[in-house]
Design an enzyme around this catalytic site. Structure first.
Site, PDB file in Angstrom:
ATOM      1  CB  THR A  12     -27.254  98.060  87.656  1.00 51.11           C
ATOM      2  OG1 THR A  12     -27.231  99.382  87.433  1.00 51.11           O
ATOM      3  CG2 THR A  12     -25.547  97.643  87.396  1.00 51.11           C
ATOM      4  N   GLY A  13     -30.508  97.918  86.544  1.00 51.48           N
ATOM      5  CA  GLY A  13     -31.802  98.259  87.079  1.00 51.48           C
ATOM      6  C   GLY A  13     -32.812  96.921  86.707  1.00 51.48           C
ATOM      7  NE  ARG A  40     -26.880 105.396  91.752  1.00 50.01           N
ATOM      8  CZ  ARG A  40     -27.306 106.445  91.207  1.00 50.01           C
ATOM      9  NH1 ARG A  40     -26.889 107.807  91.236  1.00 50.01           N
ATOM     10  NH2 ARG A  40     -27.997 106.409  90.017  1.00 50.01           N
ATOM     11  CB  SER A  41     -23.518 100.140  88.797  1.00 48.62           C
ATOM     12  OG  SER A  41     -24.669 100.711  89.053  1.00 48.62           O
ATOM     13  CB  CYS A 129     -44.953  98.484  81.230  1.00 47.44           C
ATOM     14  SG  CYS A 129     -44.804 100.048  82.753  1.00 47.44           S
ATOM     15  CD  GLN A 156     -50.032 101.562  86.144  1.00 38.22           C
ATOM     16  OE1 GLN A 156     -51.026 102.252  85.483  1.00 38.22           O
ATOM     17  NE2 GLN A 156     -48.821 101.893  86.050  1.00 38.22           N
ATOM     18  CB  SER A 159     -41.368  95.730  89.484  1.00 35.63           C
ATOM     19  OG  SER A 159     -42.668  95.133  88.459  1.00 35.63           O
ATOM     20  N   GLY A 160     -43.083  98.588  88.263  1.00 37.98           N
ATOM     21  CA  GLY A 160     -43.209  99.501  87.024  1.00 37.98           C
ATOM     22  C   GLY A 160     -42.330 100.887  87.616  1.00 37.98           C
ATOM     23  CG  HIS A 251     -48.331  97.049  84.902  1.00 41.17           C
ATOM     24  ND1 HIS A 251     -47.563  97.100  86.069  1.00 41.17           N
ATOM     25  CD2 HIS A 251     -47.341  98.152  84.338  1.00 41.17           C
ATOM     26  CE1 HIS A 251     -46.603  97.855  86.232  1.00 41.17           C
ATOM     27  NE2 HIS A 251     -46.720  98.470  85.268  1.00 41.17           N
TER      28      HIS A 251
HETATM   29  N1  LIG Z   1     -40.061  99.079  85.411  1.00 35.73           N
HETATM   30  C1  LIG Z   1     -40.908  98.856  84.323  1.00 35.73           C
HETATM   31  O1  LIG Z   1     -42.061  98.236  84.411  1.00 35.73           O
HETATM   32  C2  LIG Z   1     -40.589  99.716  83.128  1.00 35.73           C
HETATM   33  C3  LIG Z   1     -41.555  99.209  82.032  1.00 35.73           C
HETATM   34  C4  LIG Z   1     -41.069 100.246  80.908  1.00 35.73           C
HETATM   35  C5  LIG Z   1     -40.365 101.214  80.907  1.00 35.73           C
HETATM   36  N2  LIG Z   1     -39.414 101.450  82.006  1.00 35.73           N
HETATM   37  C6  LIG Z   1     -38.377 102.569  82.013  1.00 35.73           C
HETATM   38  O2  LIG Z   1     -37.187 101.919  82.036  1.00 35.73           O
HETATM   39  C7  LIG Z   1     -36.349 102.846  82.773  1.00 35.73           C
HETATM   40  C8  LIG Z   1     -35.614 102.073  83.831  1.00 35.73           C
HETATM   41  O3  LIG Z   1     -36.459 101.350  84.819  1.00 35.73           O
HETATM   42  P1  LIG Z   1     -36.356 100.220  85.940  1.00 35.73           P
HETATM   43  O4  LIG Z   1     -37.501 100.050  86.466  1.00 35.73           O
HETATM   44  O5  LIG Z   1     -35.473  99.351  85.474  1.00 35.73           O
HETATM   45  O6  LIG Z   1     -35.524 101.297  86.999  1.00 35.73           O
HETATM   46  P2  LIG Z   1     -34.304 100.903  88.067  1.00 35.73           P
HETATM   47  O7  LIG Z   1     -34.578  99.473  88.520  1.00 35.73           O
HETATM   48  O8  LIG Z   1     -34.636 102.148  89.041  1.00 35.73           O
HETATM   49  O9  LIG Z   1     -33.110 101.118  87.256  1.00 35.73           O
HETATM   50  C9  LIG Z   1     -32.543 102.238  86.748  1.00 35.73           C
HETATM   51  C10 LIG Z   1     -31.103 101.966  85.740  1.00 35.73           C
HETATM   52  O10 LIG Z   1     -30.802 103.390  85.312  1.00 35.73           O
HETATM   53  C11 LIG Z   1     -29.529 103.507  85.929  1.00 35.73           C
HETATM   54  N3  LIG Z   1     -29.283 105.117  86.044  1.00 35.73           N
HETATM   55  C12 LIG Z   1     -29.917 105.836  86.989  1.00 35.73           C
HETATM   56  N4  LIG Z   1     -29.481 107.076  87.032  1.00 35.73           N
HETATM   57  C13 LIG Z   1     -28.351 106.980  86.227  1.00 35.73           C
HETATM   58  C14 LIG Z   1     -27.332 108.039  85.693  1.00 35.73           C
HETATM   59  N5  LIG Z   1     -27.476 109.095  86.011  1.00 35.73           N
HETATM   60  N6  LIG Z   1     -26.516 107.444  84.620  1.00 35.73           N
HETATM   61  C15 LIG Z   1     -26.525 106.473  84.119  1.00 35.73           C
HETATM   62  N7  LIG Z   1     -27.473 105.465  84.424  1.00 35.73           N
HETATM   63  C16 LIG Z   1     -28.432 105.725  85.492  1.00 35.73           C
HETATM   64  C17 LIG Z   1     -29.262 102.745  86.975  1.00 35.73           C
HETATM   65  O11 LIG Z   1     -27.839 102.447  87.253  1.00 35.73           O
HETATM   66  P3  LIG Z   1     -27.384 102.416  88.688  1.00 35.73           P
HETATM   67  O12 LIG Z   1     -27.753 101.004  89.230  1.00 35.73           O
HETATM   68  O13 LIG Z   1     -25.871 102.534  88.444  1.00 35.73           O
HETATM   69  O14 LIG Z   1     -28.162 103.662  89.533  1.00 35.73           O
HETATM   70  C18 LIG Z   1     -30.280 101.554  86.866  1.00 35.73           C
HETATM   71  O15 LIG Z   1     -29.090 100.622  85.906  1.00 35.73           O
HETATM   72  C19 LIG Z   1     -37.277 104.003  83.218  1.00 35.73           C
HETATM   73  O16 LIG Z   1     -36.815 104.983  81.994  1.00 35.73           O
HETATM   74  C20 LIG Z   1     -38.564 103.705  83.240  1.00 35.73           C
HETATM   75  O17 LIG Z   1     -39.397 104.646  82.842  1.00 35.73           O
HETATM   76  C21 LIG Z   1     -39.769 100.711  83.356  1.00 35.73           C
END
Ligand SMILES: NC(=O)c1ccc[n+]([C@@H]2O[C@H](COP(=O)([O-])OP(=O)(O)OC[C@H]3O[C@@H](n4cnc5c(N)ncnc54)[C@H](OP(=O)(O)O)[C@@H]3O)[C@@H](O)[C@H]2O)c1
Length: 337
Positions: A12-13, A40-41, A129, A156, A159-160, A251
């Site tokens: 969902t993220g 939550r989801s 990223c 950066q 959304s990172g 980025h």
């Molecule tokens: N954004 C980027 O550019 C990027 C790039 C490379 C790597 N990453 C990595 O990818 C990961 C996610 O990033 P994002 O940007 O997608 O974050 P995000 O939008 O905040 O999404 C977080 C996701 O993790 C889930 N989550 C959070 N707490 C949880 C729990 N206790 N149990 C199970 N699921 C849980 C959330 O589910 P709910 O909706 O249910 O809360 C949601 O699906 C991070 O590790 C980040 O460092 C991100």
């Protein structure tokens, strides 16, 4: 090989949603798709090209039957649950930093060091990223010229830091946009920040990430350590500065690169034009807005170094949710097919 049973963890993220659309767009052969997130989801339904999928609660999940799990739910979830998925027989491609520096975990930028993924079972790590975007240029240049040092500043996008960070930027823009005089004369009223130490709207924060060793942030250390591991150059000299800018997606990095074999911009353009996943723009400057929603990393402003000749100054920018995260994870999964 026939279709795979795929799981998206963190579905969902910001990254998880992009993973789904990339899996759909690339015709990845999925025979069954499962989605996991927090309680939550859990129970919500997501429409996919393989039918409606009900989001499962990761905390009570049973990973039996999953072949490939794409993890993007944060490092704590990766540490706790990725080994369980591996024990159940899955290959885990992990977007968090939890395992990236483990010696037996390959850190793979598809198109740059694919050979590390080949035949691997267990956990494969997706780089950070920011590092990923730079590697799309630094990788092929290193292969041809022998990279010795990089001085890098990142620009950066918010959304990172996930979906919530984009919401924070937009809320702050909404709050500050009507006070142009305040923005110009310093009388602006702080809209309040949750994810950042200072307002990110109409601003730039020269401190992306969390404080770590020697006054550098963890994002800056990732740029140092992950670049060394991906390129297999343990003594690569890296001088990083990571900056957060009020951009939704994309980025950018300004990099000054030096090589064992002196080069020219013309030679570098030829090398990059022959490399996968990167496009050199010479007629206009590639920006974050240009990079959003596309797969290729964009490179531009390729210039000769002015001080010591033979190096390059260049700009690269890439969609942090696509090549910076979700696309690369799916490309690694494709390497395993
Ligand atoms: N954004 C980027 O550019 C990027 C790039 C490379 C790597 N990453 C990595 O990818 C990961 C996610 O990033 P994002 O940007 O997608 O974050 P995000 O939008 O905040 O999404 C977080 C996701 O993790 C889930 N989550 C959070 N707490 C949880 C729990 N206790 N149990 C199970 N699921 C849980 C959330 O589910 P709910 O909706 O249910 O809360 C949601 O699906 C991070 O590790 C980040 O460092 C991100």
């Amino acid at each position: 090989m026939t279709g795979r049973n795929v799981a998206i963890v963190g579905a969902t993220g910001a990254v998880g949603r992009t993973m789904l659309s990339i899996l759909e767009g690339r015709n990845f052969d999925v025979s069954n798709l499962r989605m996991f997130a927090s309680s939550r989801s859990a129970g919500s339904t997501v429409e996919t090209r393989w039918g409606d999928v009900v989001v499962e609660d990761l905390a009570i999940s049973d990973p039996t039957g999953v072949d490939v799990a794409l993890f993007s739910a944060g490092g704590a979830r990766s540490k706790e649950f990725a080994p369980r998925f591996v024990d159940a027989g899955a290959v885990v491609i992990d977007n968090s930093s939890a395992f990236r520096m483990e010696p037996d975990v390959p850190l793979v930028v598809a198109g740059v060091n694919d050979e590390y993924a080949n035949g691997h079972s267990g956990i494969i790590a997706n780089p950070n990223c920011t590092t990923m975007t730079l590697m799309m240029a630094a990788g092929p240049l290193h292969a041809a010229l022998g990279l010795t040092s990089m001085v890098v500043s990142s620009y950066q996008s918010v959304s990172g830091m996930g979906k919530a960070a984009v919401d924070e930027l937009i809320a702050q823009v909404d709050s500050l946009r009507s006070d142009v005089d305040g923005l110009m004369d310093g009388s602006w009223v702080d809209p309040g920040s949750v994810l950042y130490p200072r307002p990110i709207a109409f601003n730039a924060l020269p401190f992306a990430g969390n404080e770590a060793e020697s006054g550098y942030t963890d994002e800056e250390w990732k740029l140092v350590n992950e670049s060394r591991k991906i390129l297999s150059i343990p003594d690569l000299l890296v001088e990083p500065t990571c900056v957060r800018v009020p951009v939704a997606v994309g980025h950018g990095l300004s990099a000054s690169l030096r090589f064992a074999s002196p080069t020219t911009p013309e030679a570098a353009i030829e090398i990059l034009n022959n490399a996968p996943g990167i496009e050199v723009w010479t007629d206009k400057v590639p920006t974050a807005l240009d990079s959003a929603g596309i797969d290729d990393v964009l490179a531009g402003r390729i210039r000769p170094t002015l001080g010591e000749p033979g190096g390059l100054n260049l700009w690269v920018v890439g969609d942090n949710l696509r090549k910076g995260a979700a696309l690369n994870a799916v490309q690694i999964a494709e390497l395993l097919q």
